[in-house]
Write a protein that holds these residues in place. Structure first.
Motif, PDB file in Angstrom:
ATOM      1  N   TRP A   8       0.797  -1.227   0.000  1.00  0.00           N
ATOM      2  CA  TRP A   8       0.000   0.000   0.000  1.00  0.00           C
ATOM      3  C   TRP A   8       0.830   1.278   0.000  1.00  0.00           C
ATOM      4  O   TRP A   8       0.320   2.358  -0.295  1.00  0.00           O
ATOM      5  CB  TRP A   8      -0.964   0.015   1.183  1.00  0.00           C
ATOM      6  N   SER A 139     -10.457  -4.421   8.673  1.00  0.00           N
ATOM      7  CA  SER A 139     -10.729  -2.979   8.722  1.00  0.00           C
ATOM      8  C   SER A 139     -11.230  -2.562  10.097  1.00  0.00           C
ATOM      9  O   SER A 139     -11.270  -1.369  10.416  1.00  0.00           O
ATOM     10  CB  SER A 139     -11.752  -2.587   7.650  1.00  0.00           C
ATOM     11  N   SER A 140     -11.619  -3.538  10.905  1.00  0.00           N
ATOM     12  CA  SER A 140     -12.015  -3.265  12.286  1.00  0.00           C
ATOM     13  C   SER A 140     -11.922  -4.573  13.063  1.00  0.00           C
ATOM     14  O   SER A 140     -11.840  -5.647  12.463  1.00  0.00           O
ATOM     15  CB  SER A 140     -13.434  -2.695  12.355  1.00  0.00           C
ATOM     16  N   THR A 162     -13.823   1.677  12.197  1.00  0.00           N
ATOM     17  CA  THR A 162     -12.834   1.598  11.115  1.00  0.00           C
ATOM     18  C   THR A 162     -11.759   2.669  11.272  1.00  0.00           C
ATOM     19  O   THR A 162     -10.567   2.412  11.085  1.00  0.00           O
ATOM     20  CB  THR A 162     -13.514   1.730   9.744  1.00  0.00           C
ATOM     21  N   TYR A 165      -9.544   1.650  14.117  1.00  0.00           N
ATOM     22  CA  TYR A 165      -8.608   0.563  13.812  1.00  0.00           C
ATOM     23  C   TYR A 165      -7.422   1.109  13.019  1.00  0.00           C
ATOM     24  O   TYR A 165      -6.267   0.721  13.262  1.00  0.00           O
ATOM     25  CB  TYR A 165      -9.285  -0.580  13.058  1.00  0.00           C
ATOM     26  N   ALA A 166      -7.694   2.033  12.099  1.00  0.00           N
ATOM     27  CA  ALA A 166      -6.599   2.678  11.369  1.00  0.00           C
ATOM     28  C   ALA A 166      -5.686   3.428  12.337  1.00  0.00           C
ATOM     29  O   ALA A 166      -4.458   3.437  12.182  1.00  0.00           O
ATOM     30  CB  ALA A 166      -7.159   3.635  10.313  1.00  0.00           C
ATOM     31  N   GLN A 169      -3.501   0.899  14.088  1.00  0.00           N
ATOM     32  CA  GLN A 169      -2.418   0.453  13.208  1.00  0.00           C
ATOM     33  C   GLN A 169      -1.319   1.510  13.122  1.00  0.00           C
ATOM     34  O   GLN A 169      -0.126   1.207  13.208  1.00  0.00           O
ATOM     35  CB  GLN A 169      -2.962   0.191  11.800  1.00  0.00           C
TER      36      GLN A 169
END
Length: 200
Positions: A8, A139-140, A162, A165-166, A169
């Motif tokens: 990514w 994503s979560s 979501t 969670y980002a 990360q």
């Protein structure tokens, strides 16, 4: 770091540098956690590189992410920010930054730092996943669901599961680097150096 990086991040040098030097490395100081909270909220519905490209503008325009200063922003200040093309000019997102700064101070008034509040959802440990491909990265998770729910109850906004969670990360509460990526082990080492336990 070589081409086994997570796929990514390969589109720009800025993205690669962010991946190599920041993403997944544990963050425990309130200021940086708030910076990511503000930026992740701004990112909602957009690509992260869009926000990353505007990060220095955010740093300059939002008083270097000072919670105390942002909490004092007036409606007039919000209107001024909304005229600046250097940030994402979404009223709800800008107002959310002010609201979240005030909610962070409210936590502090109750004796809880933002770091303590957020890291409780991983029991103060880094969740180490070992995805073999991006398709295996969620994503979560139940942890981000719980975090989102608690943040909303505490008066925060733009903190859906979501988004959180980002945030987990980005700030190293979760290590979701592909297992083949050199940064995966670098983040594990960084967690241990910070005295943080790892799980999974």
């Amino acid at each position: 770091m070589h081409e086994k990086r997570c796929g990514w991040c390969l589109s720009t040098p800025l993205y690669r540098r962010y991946h190599d030097e920041e993403w997944g490395r544990p963050v425990t100081d309130d200021k940086t956690l708030f910076e990511f909270l503000l930026l992740e909220g701004a990112q909602a519905g957009l690509s992260w590189i869009t926000v990353l490209n505007k990060r220095e503008n955010y740093r300059r325009l939002f008083n270097d992410f000072s919670v105390e200063k942002i909490a004092r922003y007036t409606p007039k200040k919000v209107e001024k920010l909304l005229q600046n093309p250097g940030i994402i000019r979404n009223r709800l997102k800008v107002e959310s930054a002010v609201k979240n700064a005030r909610a962070t101070l409210a936590l502090r008034d109750k004796g809880t730092s933002l770091s303590q509040f957020l890291w409780q959802f991983t029991d103060g440990r880094v969740i180490v996943n070992r995805p073999a491909s991006l398709a295996q990265v969620p994503s979560s998770t139940p942890e981000s669901d719980a975090m989102s729910k608690a943040l909303k109850k505490a008066g925060f906004s733009f903190v859906g599961s979501t988004i959180m969670y980002a945030h987990m990360q980005a700030t190293g509460m979760v290590n979701d680097h592909l297992h083949s990526c050199p940064a995966h082990q670098h983040c594990v080492d960084a967690a241990r150096a910070a005295g943080l336990a790892t799980s999974r």
